[in-house]
Write an enzyme that holds these catalytic residues in place. Structure first.
Site, PDB file in Angstrom:
ATOM      1  N   HIS A 256       0.930  -1.485   0.048  1.00 22.11           N
ATOM      2  CA  HIS A 256      -0.332   0.520   0.129  1.00 22.11           C
ATOM      3  C   HIS A 256       0.939   0.966   0.247  1.00 22.11           C
ATOM      4  O   HIS A 256       0.752   2.682  -0.222  1.00 22.11           O
ATOM      5  CB  HIS A 256      -0.888  -0.354   1.306  1.00 22.11           C
ATOM      6  N   ASN A 303      -5.278   8.229   3.183  1.00 25.93           N
ATOM      7  CA  ASN A 303      -3.955   8.309   3.459  1.00 25.93           C
ATOM      8  C   ASN A 303      -2.578   8.655   2.849  1.00 25.93           C
ATOM      9  O   ASN A 303      -1.567   8.867   3.066  1.00 25.93           O
ATOM     10  CB  ASN A 303      -3.777   7.662   5.166  1.00 25.93           C
ATOM     11  N   GLN A 307       1.027  10.643   2.304  1.00 27.80           N
ATOM     12  CA  GLN A 307       1.840  10.519   2.961  1.00 27.80           C
ATOM     13  C   GLN A 307       2.233   9.534   2.200  1.00 27.80           C
ATOM     14  O   GLN A 307       4.134   9.177   2.516  1.00 27.80           O
ATOM     15  CB  GLN A 307       1.269   9.423   4.510  1.00 27.80           C
TER      16      GLN A 307
END
Ligand SMILES: C[S@@+](CC[C@H](N)C(=O)[O-])C[C@H]1O[C@@H](n2cnc3c(N)ncnc32)[C@H](O)[C@@H]1O
Length: 346
Positions: A256, A303, A307
């Site tokens: 991910h 997110n 990030q």
């Protein structure tokens, strides 16, 4: 779809608007040590005492405590018109810093790192890339070089990641029967909580944590005690250095972080190193095939945008990556908790 009540009075929008206020109350009570103090005291404390012991203003602490009561994180009892506070059961279990299932470090990572990146969410959507440079003034091409900019940051990151496995590590490791796999490598195994879960469920297997040299050094120094050293370590860069032969490779929250191309590059390397009959266990949070949910996974995918270089994916998307790397017989299991499991075989 909106309910009729929401159209008359947009309750749901008010809840969404206030979502970050709720997060901040939780983070602040953790950061100031409210739950730890109430645990140590083993009794009811007034707001004056809590404020004095934690070195805060009385007026601020009073409101923080009341908001925590509203959130059902604290309980309140009135005695002679004075309020006395104690921890609710959920706080005793999960918010005390030293409890075995503590989420304190994860919440602190959210508060100190993720929260700052999310300030630039609109920019992340416009630009389609992470916001580390704006949030932290770091212009590194290497994602993990930026993340590991100091020992303190590394500790925060590693502790935060570790804490989630105390509440859902067992479920992902038990999702498939891993007993046929004796030699296991946890690639990007970080602080080792999942490797420990694996050893405790499969005591006849050997587990090696493979991670960047400075992560391995920190894991040995701060997280995996010498008595627990049935776990071994391997320092390396999984994109650049060789990956040793094994029966099973665990990649938990690794893919991910990366775009499809890098995922296939890494999985292809893993497939080549894997013993015949061996496999790869991906541990990730899975989106529904039509990407309609779960909401938590959709939030995590945003997110990842803010990030990292990656995203959360559907089971079909993970199967495609595994097949492109030469793995077959992909199966997936939803655990009903935050993280799910995908097993590919060589
Ligand atoms: C998101 S964290 C996941 C950690 C752990 N698997 C977990 O789920 O708690 C990604 C991990 O991959 C490691 N990592 C990143 N790039 C790496 C590389 N090139 N070689 C080896 N490990 C790497 C990081 O240091 C970190 O421990």
């Amino acid at each position: 779809m909106s309910s009729t009540e929401d159209l008359e009075y947009p309750q749901v929008l008010i809840q969404y608007q206030n979502g970050f206020l709720i997060s901040k109350i939780l983070f602040t009570a953790c950061e100031l040590g409210v739950f730890d103090l109430l645990m140590e005291s083993e009794g009811l404390l007034s707001s004056d005492t809590i404020a004095a012991r934690l070195g805060t203003s009385v007026s601020g602490m009073e409101r923080l405590l009341d908001a925590c009561v509203g959130l059902k994180l604290l309980r309140v009892e009135m005695k002679n018109k004075e309020a006395f506070y104690s921890n609710a059961e959920i706080s005793k279990l999960y918010l005390k810093k030293s409890s075995p299932k503590s989420q304190h470090h994860n919440l602190m990572y959210y508060s100190k790192t993720i929260y700052l990146c999310w300030h630039y969410l609109a920019d992340a959507v416009r630009e389609g890339k992470n916001q580390y440079e704006k949030a932290f003034g770091i212009s590194s091409k290497d994602l993990f070089e930026a993340l590991y900019r100091s020992e303190e940051e590394m500790l925060k990151f590693m502790s935060g990641l570790n804490s989630i496995w105390s509440i859902c590590g067992r479920d992902v490791i038990a999702a498939f029967d891993l007993s046929p796999f004796h030699l296991i490598y946890d690639l990007g195994g970080c602080a080792g909580a999942l490797a420990q879960e694996c050893i405790s469920l499969y005591p006849n297997s050997s587990v090696t944590i493979y991670d960047l040299p400075k992560v391995v050094q920190m894991a040995k120094k701060h997280f995996v005690s010498p008595e627990e050293r049935r776990i071994t370590f391997h320092e390396g860069d999984f994109f650049k250095d060789p990956i040793p032969q094994a029966d099973l490779y665990i990649l938990a929250r690794i893919l991910h972080d990366w775009g499809d191309e890098k995922c296939v590059q890494l999985l292809t390397k893993v497939q080549k190193a894997c013993k015949p009959g061996g496999g790869v266990l991906l541990v990730e949070t899975l989106l529904n095939e039509d990407k309609s949910g779960p909401l938590e996974t959709q939030l995590y995918s945003m997110n990842m945008l803010v990030q990292t270089e990656g995203k959360e994916r559907t089971p079909a998307e993970y199967s495609k990556l595994l097949e492109a790397a030469g793995f077959k017989e992909t199966q997936f299991k939803k655990t009903g908790k935050l993280y799910d499991a995908i097993l590919g075989r060589k």
